[in-house]
Design an enzyme around this catalytic site. Structure first.
Site, PDB file in Angstrom:
ATOM      1  NE  ARG A  68     -12.980  34.915  23.557  1.00 53.32           N
ATOM      2  CZ  ARG A  68     -11.698  35.199  23.351  1.00 53.32           C
ATOM      3  NH1 ARG A  68     -11.207  36.377  23.733  1.00 53.32           N
ATOM      4  NH2 ARG A  68     -10.893  34.316  22.786  1.00 53.32           N
TER       5      ARG A  68
ATOM      6  CE  LYS B  85     -12.927  32.211  26.093  1.00 51.54           C
ATOM      7  NZ  LYS B  85     -13.170  30.900  25.435  1.00 51.54           N
TER       8      LYS B  85
ATOM      9  CG  HIS C 139     -19.743  33.224  20.199  1.00 57.18           C
ATOM     10  ND1 HIS C 139     -18.716  33.840  20.885  1.00 57.18           N
ATOM     11  CD2 HIS C 139     -19.213  32.076  19.692  1.00 57.18           C
ATOM     12  CE1 HIS C 139     -17.627  33.092  20.815  1.00 57.18           C
ATOM     13  NE2 HIS C 139     -17.900  32.025  20.096  1.00 57.18           N
TER      14      HIS C 139
ATOM     15  NE  ARG D 110     -14.962  35.552  19.542  1.00 55.03           N
ATOM     16  CZ  ARG D 110     -13.723  36.009  19.704  1.00 55.03           C
ATOM     17  NH1 ARG D 110     -13.494  37.314  19.673  1.00 55.03           N
ATOM     18  NH2 ARG D 110     -12.728  35.176  19.913  1.00 55.03           N
TER      19      ARG D 110
ATOM     20  CG  HIS E  10      -9.024  32.339  18.382  1.00 52.14           C
ATOM     21  ND1 HIS E  10      -9.516  32.151  17.116  1.00 52.14           N
ATOM     22  CD2 HIS E  10     -10.110  32.566  19.176  1.00 52.14           C
ATOM     23  CE1 HIS E  10     -10.831  32.252  17.125  1.00 52.14           C
ATOM     24  NE2 HIS E  10     -11.213  32.502  18.358  1.00 52.14           N
TER      25      HIS E  10
ATOM     26  CE1 TYR F 167     -15.534  32.301  13.054  1.00 47.12           C
ATOM     27  CE2 TYR F 167     -13.346  32.033  13.968  1.00 47.12           C
ATOM     28  CZ  TYR F 167     -14.677  32.326  14.129  1.00 47.12           C
ATOM     29  OH  TYR F 167     -15.154  32.644  15.363  1.00 47.12           O
TER      30      TYR F 167
END
Length: 295
Positions: free
Chosen positions: A143, A167, A235, A238, A261, A270
């Site tokens: 990210r 995150k 992004h 990514r 994730h 995806y």
């Protein structure tokens, strides 16, 4: 901003480990709601229903995000004893479809990389840094925030892995391609020596390169490479990393780990780009596919 909202934001940062950008987004959404209906810890359902009109011109995804912030706040208010009811049932309920990620083709990636390599061949520090940034975005799927915030200590001398703080303060190990290792090595050799900065990509005042500047660098590079700048961002690179790995046969669970994730449902988005390959895989690899058909 009410004291109740500030307490909620403090909880997000302290207990859930929410990133500064996440806390800021919640702050904007909750502040905006209080401007319309008043102090959220005291509003009733009738006041909450006014938000539907105030948000009528917004995109469904934006309304859904704002409503989610309020639902979490009301849940917190109940736990704290500030409210005896939960008025979130009166919030707008837009029907949203998760947007599919923008897909950057192999040719476009190659064009962007070639241009970055050409500029880095001049040896100019800014160009060498630019190449290292792009190699890490596309080669490791980081990210933007993770990349610009990398400390210099995160880059090992020999191991082909890098420690990334994702995150919620969750650390993960991410592989670094040979190309990216070479680009990073070139950058570290000429990286400005600043004792006040601990970051791999330092900026003035001991800080690191900003996300905004990273966006600008990519779009400027895309323009020089005769690519549409509106279709290029950290992004998007990514997404290209994830999509192209999936095309190459990567396992979805592995991809989930690489991308950081928390929920595999996020990674599954995806799979839409690789439907043709999956059909071909079933037709060619399934045990019954090799059996001869009889009359």
């Amino acid at each position: 901003m009410s004291a109740a909202v500030q307490s909620f934001l403090d909880m997000l940062a302290a207990e859930r480990g929410a990133a500064a950008n996440t806390v800021s987004a919640y702050r904007r959404d909750l502040d905006g709601a209080e401007e319309v209906v008043g102090e959220l810890a005291k509003v009733d359902r009738a006041q909450i229903e006014k938000l539907a009109g105030a948000w009528s011109a917004l995109a469904p995804s934006t309304v859904a995000r704002k409503a989610s912030a309020l639902r979490q706040f009301f849940g917190f208010a109940l736990d704290e004893g500030w409210r005896e009811d939960d008025p979130s049932g009166a919030l707008p309920k837009p029907r949203t479809r998760r947007p599919l990620p923008k897909v950057l083709g192999h040719d476009a990636v190659e064009t962007l990389m070639s241009r970055a390599e050409l500029e880095a061949s001049t040896g100019k520090p800014a160009a060498v840094r630019q190449l290292a940034l792009i190699e890490m975005l596309y080669g490791s799927g980081l990210r933007a925030t993770e990349l610009v915030g990398l400390p210099l200590s995160a880059v090992p001398r020999d191991a082909p892995m890098i420690t990334v703080m994702g995150k919620g303060g969750q650390a993960r190990m991410v592989p670094v391609s040979e190309r990216a290792q070479m680009a990073l090595s070139r950058w570290i050799e000429i990286r400005p020596s600043d004792p006040a900065s601990k970051f791999l990509f330092p900026s003035r005042g001991g800080k690191h390169l900003s996300r905004v500047r990273l966006f600008q660098l990519l779009k400027e590079l895309a323009a020089r490479a005769n690519l549409d700048p509106t279709g290029i961002s950290p992004h998007v690179l990514r997404h290209a990393f994830a999509t192209h790995l999936l095309e190459g046969g990567a396992d979805l669970r592995v991809l989930q780990t690489l991308l950081g994730h928390a929920d595999i449902a996020t990674t599954q988005i995806y799979t839409h780009v690789d439907a043709a390959r999956l059909v071909e895989l079933v037709n060619s690899r399934h045990p019954l596919a090799t059996r001869e058909r009889s009359d």
